[in-house]
Each structure stands twice: as structure tokens, then as C-alpha cells.
Design an enzyme around this catalytic site. Sequence first.
Site, short mmCIF file in Angstrom:
data_model
loop_
_atom_site.label_atom_id
_atom_site.label_comp_id
_atom_site.label_asym_id
_atom_site.label_seq_id
_atom_site.Cartn_x
_atom_site.Cartn_y
_atom_site.Cartn_z
N LYS A 200 0.31 -0.02 15.07
CA LYS A 200 1.69 -0.05 15.56
C LYS A 200 2.04 -1.25 16.46
O LYS A 200 3.21 -1.56 16.63
CB LYS A 200 1.98 1.23 16.36
N TYR B 256 -9.75 5.27 6.85
CA TYR B 256 -9.99 5.68 8.25
C TYR B 256 -11.13 6.69 8.20
O TYR B 256 -11.05 7.67 7.46
CB TYR B 256 -8.75 6.33 8.84
N HIS C 129 0.85 -1.21 0.00
CA HIS C 129 0.00 0.00 0.00
C HIS C 129 0.88 1.25 0.00
O HIS C 129 1.68 1.45 0.90
CB HIS C 129 -0.92 0.00 1.23
N PRO D 23 -5.15 0.30 18.40
CA PRO D 23 -4.76 -0.16 17.06
C PRO D 23 -4.87 0.90 15.96
O PRO D 23 -4.49 0.64 14.82
CB PRO D 23 -5.72 -1.32 16.79
N TYR E 40 3.41 6.57 10.22
CA TYR E 40 2.61 5.41 9.81
C TYR E 40 3.49 4.34 9.17
O TYR E 40 3.32 3.15 9.45
CB TYR E 40 1.49 5.85 8.85
C1 LIG Z 1 -8.08 -5.83 17.11
C2 LIG Z 1 -6.59 -5.65 17.06
C3 LIG Z 1 -6.02 -5.09 15.91
C4 LIG Z 1 -4.66 -4.88 15.84
N1 LIG Z 1 -4.13 -4.31 14.70
C5 LIG Z 1 -2.81 -4.12 14.62
C6 LIG Z 1 -2.20 -3.59 13.40
O1 LIG Z 1 -2.87 -3.33 12.40
N2 LIG Z 1 -0.85 -3.45 13.37
C7 LIG Z 1 -0.08 -3.79 14.44
O2 LIG Z 1 1.16 -3.65 14.36
N3 LIG Z 1 -0.61 -4.29 15.59
C8 LIG Z 1 -1.95 -4.48 15.71
N4 LIG Z 1 -2.47 -5.05 16.85
C9 LIG Z 1 -1.59 -5.38 17.98
C10 LIG Z 1 -0.85 -6.72 17.81
O3 LIG Z 1 -1.77 -7.74 17.57
C11 LIG Z 1 -0.02 -7.01 19.06
O4 LIG Z 1 0.74 -5.88 19.38
C12 LIG Z 1 0.92 -8.22 18.88
O5 LIG Z 1 0.18 -9.43 18.89
C13 LIG Z 1 1.98 -8.28 19.97
O6 LIG Z 1 2.74 -9.46 19.83
P1 LIG Z 1 3.39 -10.14 21.11
O7 LIG Z 1 4.09 -11.35 20.59
O8 LIG Z 1 4.19 -9.16 21.87
O9 LIG Z 1 2.17 -10.54 22.05
P2 LIG Z 1 1.00 -11.59 21.79
O10 LIG Z 1 0.64 -11.65 20.36
O11 LIG Z 1 -0.05 -11.25 22.78
O12 LIG Z 1 1.65 -12.98 22.17
C14 LIG Z 1 1.90 -13.36 23.50
C15 LIG Z 1 1.86 -14.88 23.61
O13 LIG Z 1 2.17 -15.25 24.95
C16 LIG Z 1 1.29 -16.27 25.37
N5 LIG Z 1 1.18 -16.21 26.84
C17 LIG Z 1 0.44 -15.36 27.59
N6 LIG Z 1 0.60 -15.61 28.90
C18 LIG Z 1 1.46 -16.65 28.98
C19 LIG Z 1 2.03 -17.36 30.07
N7 LIG Z 1 1.72 -17.05 31.33
N8 LIG Z 1 2.87 -18.37 29.80
C20 LIG Z 1 3.19 -18.69 28.51
N9 LIG Z 1 2.69 -18.05 27.43
C21 LIG Z 1 1.85 -17.03 27.67
C22 LIG Z 1 -0.01 -15.94 24.66
O14 LIG Z 1 -0.86 -17.07 24.56
C23 LIG Z 1 0.49 -15.44 23.31
O15 LIG Z 1 0.61 -16.47 22.37
C24 LIG Z 1 -3.84 -5.26 16.95
C25 LIG Z 1 -4.39 -5.85 18.09
C26 LIG Z 1 -5.75 -6.05 18.16
C27 LIG Z 1 -6.34 -6.69 19.40
#
Ligand SMILES: Cc1cc2nc3c(=O)[nH]c(=O)nc-3n(C[C@H](O)[C@H](O)[C@H](O)COP(=O)(O)OP(=O)(O)OC[C@H]3O[C@@H](n4cnc5c(N)ncnc54)[C@H](O)[C@@H]3O)c2cc1C
Length: 389
Positions: free
Chosen positions: A296, A200, A72, A292, A384
Site C-alpha cells: 500500500k 504470500y 494480475h 509492505p 488489496y
Molecule cells: C521493501 C519495501 C517494499 C515496498 N513495497 C511496496 C509495494 O509493493 N507497494 C507499495 O505501494 N509500496 C511499497 N513500499 C513503500 C513505497 O516504497 C513508499 O511508500 C514510497 O516510496 C513513498 O513515496 P514517497 O515519494 O512518499 O517517499 P520516498 O520514496 O521516500 O521519497 C522521498 C524523497 O525525498 C528525498 N528526501 C528525503 N529527505 C530530504 C530532504 N531533507 N530534502 C530533500 N529531499 C529529501 C528522498 O531522497 C526521496 O527521494 C515498499 C517499501 C519498501 C521499503
Amino acid sequence: MRTQVAIIGAGPSGLLLGQLLHKHGIDNVILEARTGEYVLGRVRAGVVEKGTVDMLDEAGVGARLHREGLVHDGTEIAFDGKRHRIDFAELTGKTVVVYGQTEITRDLMDGRAATGGKTIYEAADVSLHDFDGSSPKVRYKKDGKEHELACDFIAGCDGYHGASRRSVPEKSIKTFERVYPFGWMGLLSETPPVSPELIYIHSPRGFALCSMRSNTRSRYYVQCDAGDKTEQWSDERFWNELRARLDEKGRDELVTGPSIEKTIAPLRSFVAEPMRFGRMFLAGDAAHIVPPTGAKGMNLAVSDVHYLSRAFIEYYKEKSSAGIDHYSAKALARVWKAVRFSWWMTSMLHKFPETGEFGEKIQIAELEYLFSSKSAATALAENYVGLPY
Ligand SMILES: Cc1cc2nc3c(=O)[nH]c(=O)nc-3n(C[C@H](O)[C@H](O)[C@H](O)COP(=O)(O)OP(=O)(O)OC[C@H]3O[C@@H](n4cnc5c(N)ncnc54)[C@H](O)[C@@H]3O)c2cc1C
């Protein structure tokens, strides 16, 4: 069991860190509370910064993204019934890629399976010990049995609700939080997107976002009340509300269909400082959450992993602790800029029940300025597409 780096969580941050460490010969084990299928079933992020693409390439898992991701060059903002385009490519020379977080997670899982990396799914009651000393340990239960994983370092990649941040004594951590008085009702459908780029939408009925995962799969969001439940949002109610917030062209061109997934996401800004506690490091959502609106969250998780992976590589390959010592400050400097941008996008586009007419007038002034000033549009575009690491 012993490893060099124990990684808690198999979301994007944990899996990517594991893959990068493996490439540099650094042994690691991932402990994940859920099953792999559950992790893959979470529909979340979709907009990928160039820096994130580069990191996935570095980890050797970017091929499918390059084949299937949608590049995009810009985005549209609808306001007062008209659409305005922010041209990322022209303003910054950079673009973003639309490719779902579930696909990135799948590519990372496949990459890990191919390299023989160890991931323990359904690890229950994960607890972190002795990370303030030289011999940290992680304990967990698997199939009813207690296990202990001894390691040099722990990477807390377990998201906002994980065990890592909670295992830090209260006096050693400071948190900053803003909870927004609304959520996003999201719907995924097997329908072509209403427009080739994201839209948006600022409307008197509240914010909406038209996004997509592919040319045949759309992801739409409407701002909803903070306490709403998905059961209150039938598909029909959702499509009617989205239509009411769209401009005329969008209303005419919107293709609706049955939902294949619906979720409500609460909106918050949250940062925990520092991101290092002795031999334990937080990365991704474990340390920070952004609304969201700025797309980011996942990109920020990846930039944390950039700094953290380099810190571990420096430690093991160059016998230097400099990267480890600077990890928290470096990561937080970028985190706060993304927190600011996400808060700003949220403030400009949503309906805030408490700010009244004054707040609405300020939003209108902000949007009119954005569409009339190249500098203002460039500032949006620059943030962005992603600030440099
Ligand atoms: C509706 C929505 C839309 C979004 N849109 C965007 C977007 O367009 N662009 C963007 O960059 N971000 C977006 N995000 C944010 C993005 O999804 C998160 O920032 C991202 O998933 C973070 O990754 P992470 O690996 O740090 O955490 P997570 O994806 O939360 O992964 C953490 C993992 O740890 C595991 N876990 C939790 N507790 C424990 C425990 N006690 N022991 C062992 N394992 C555990 C969980 O099961 C999970 O698998 C969005 C989020 C939402 C909810």
C-alpha cells in the site's frame, strides 16, 4: 527564486505532484537531497493499484506501464502446505499491475524532463520557514552556496526521514506508531518468478513473499529478525530459507540465481496527524508508513497526491480554498483504512515471537475463515486492489 509550489523530495509523491501541477499551469520546483541515480537505485514497491495507474495516465506517464506492466487478476496465499487463490477480478471486477517503483520513478523523471520542470538534485540542508504565515520559504545549499526559494505553498514529499514533518512544532502534530518485532530480508534476482502471481506464505518458520518485477526478474522476501544485517544473509542462506517456507510445488519450481540487490526493511505502521500545517502539506511516506505486506505505501502516496493536486488546482483555477481546507481530513480517512489493512495482513501472516500458541491459533482460524468465506475473501480483495478515492 520564486515558485508557486515548492516540493520537497523527488520520490513518487513529489514527482507525480510536480507533473500534475505542471499540466494545470501551476509553477513548481522540486528540491531533492540525493542524486537522480540514487533515487532510481532504490528497489521498493511493485504492486500498483488501478487508482495509481489512472493517476499516472492523468500525468501523461502511463504508456510504458501499460506496455510492460504485468496485470494480475489475483494472488495466492500458501498456508499449511496448500495454496489458496484470491481472485480479485471475480470478487471485485478489478485487477492490479506489477510494475516496479523504480520504473514509475523513471517514467516520472522522463516526463518532467520532457516538460522542462525544474528539479534541483543534491539540495543539501533543506529547511522550511514561515509556513504558518502567508510567505513560506525553503532554504537549501547547492554546491556550497545558500539559496532561498519563496513560494505560496510547500509540499512535504520527502519521505519518513525528511525535513518537512520534523519542521512542525511538536505541539502541533500527533503521531501514532506500531513497530513490528521483525523485518523483511528482500532479494532481487535475474530469474523467472516461481509462479505467475504473487504468493504470500504463512509458515511455521515465518512469513515469505514471492513477488516479481517482470517475467525474468524476481523479488523474494523472507521475514527476518529485527536486528539482522544483510551481511548475515548469504544468497545460499536466503534461498534455503525461502525453500523451507514454500509449499512442495514452489520448492520444486523455484529457480535460484545470484542476487543483484539485497536489503532489509524494518516493518512499522506510522501516521502523523494532521497532514496540513498552514501553507505546508505532508504527502506520502512523510506523513505515514505502512508495513509492505498490503502493498500500500506507494499507492497511498499517490492517493495523497490525488487530493493535494486537486486542492492546489481548485485554489489557483477556481480561487477556492475548500480543497486545501479539507485535504488533511480526506487524505487521512483513506490512509487509516490502508493502515488497518496493512496491519491486518501483517498480523495474519507473520510469526510473532510474543503472541505464543494463542496467537498462532488465532492466525489459523483467521486464514481458514478467509478461505471458506466469500465475504472474507472479498474484503481482502477490495482492500488489496485499492479502496476508491
Ligand atoms: C521493501 C519495501 C517494499 C515496498 N513495497 C511496496 C509495494 O509493493 N507497494 C507499495 O505501494 N509500496 C511499497 N513500499 C513503500 C513505497 O516504497 C513508499 O511508500 C514510497 O516510496 C513513498 O513515496 P514517497 O515519494 O512518499 O517517499 P520516498 O520514496 O521516500 O521519497 C522521498 C524523497 O525525498 C528525498 N528526501 C528525503 N529527505 C530530504 C530532504 N531533507 N530534502 C530533500 N529531499 C529529501 C528522498 O531522497 C526521496 O527521494 C515498499 C517499501 C519498501 C521499503
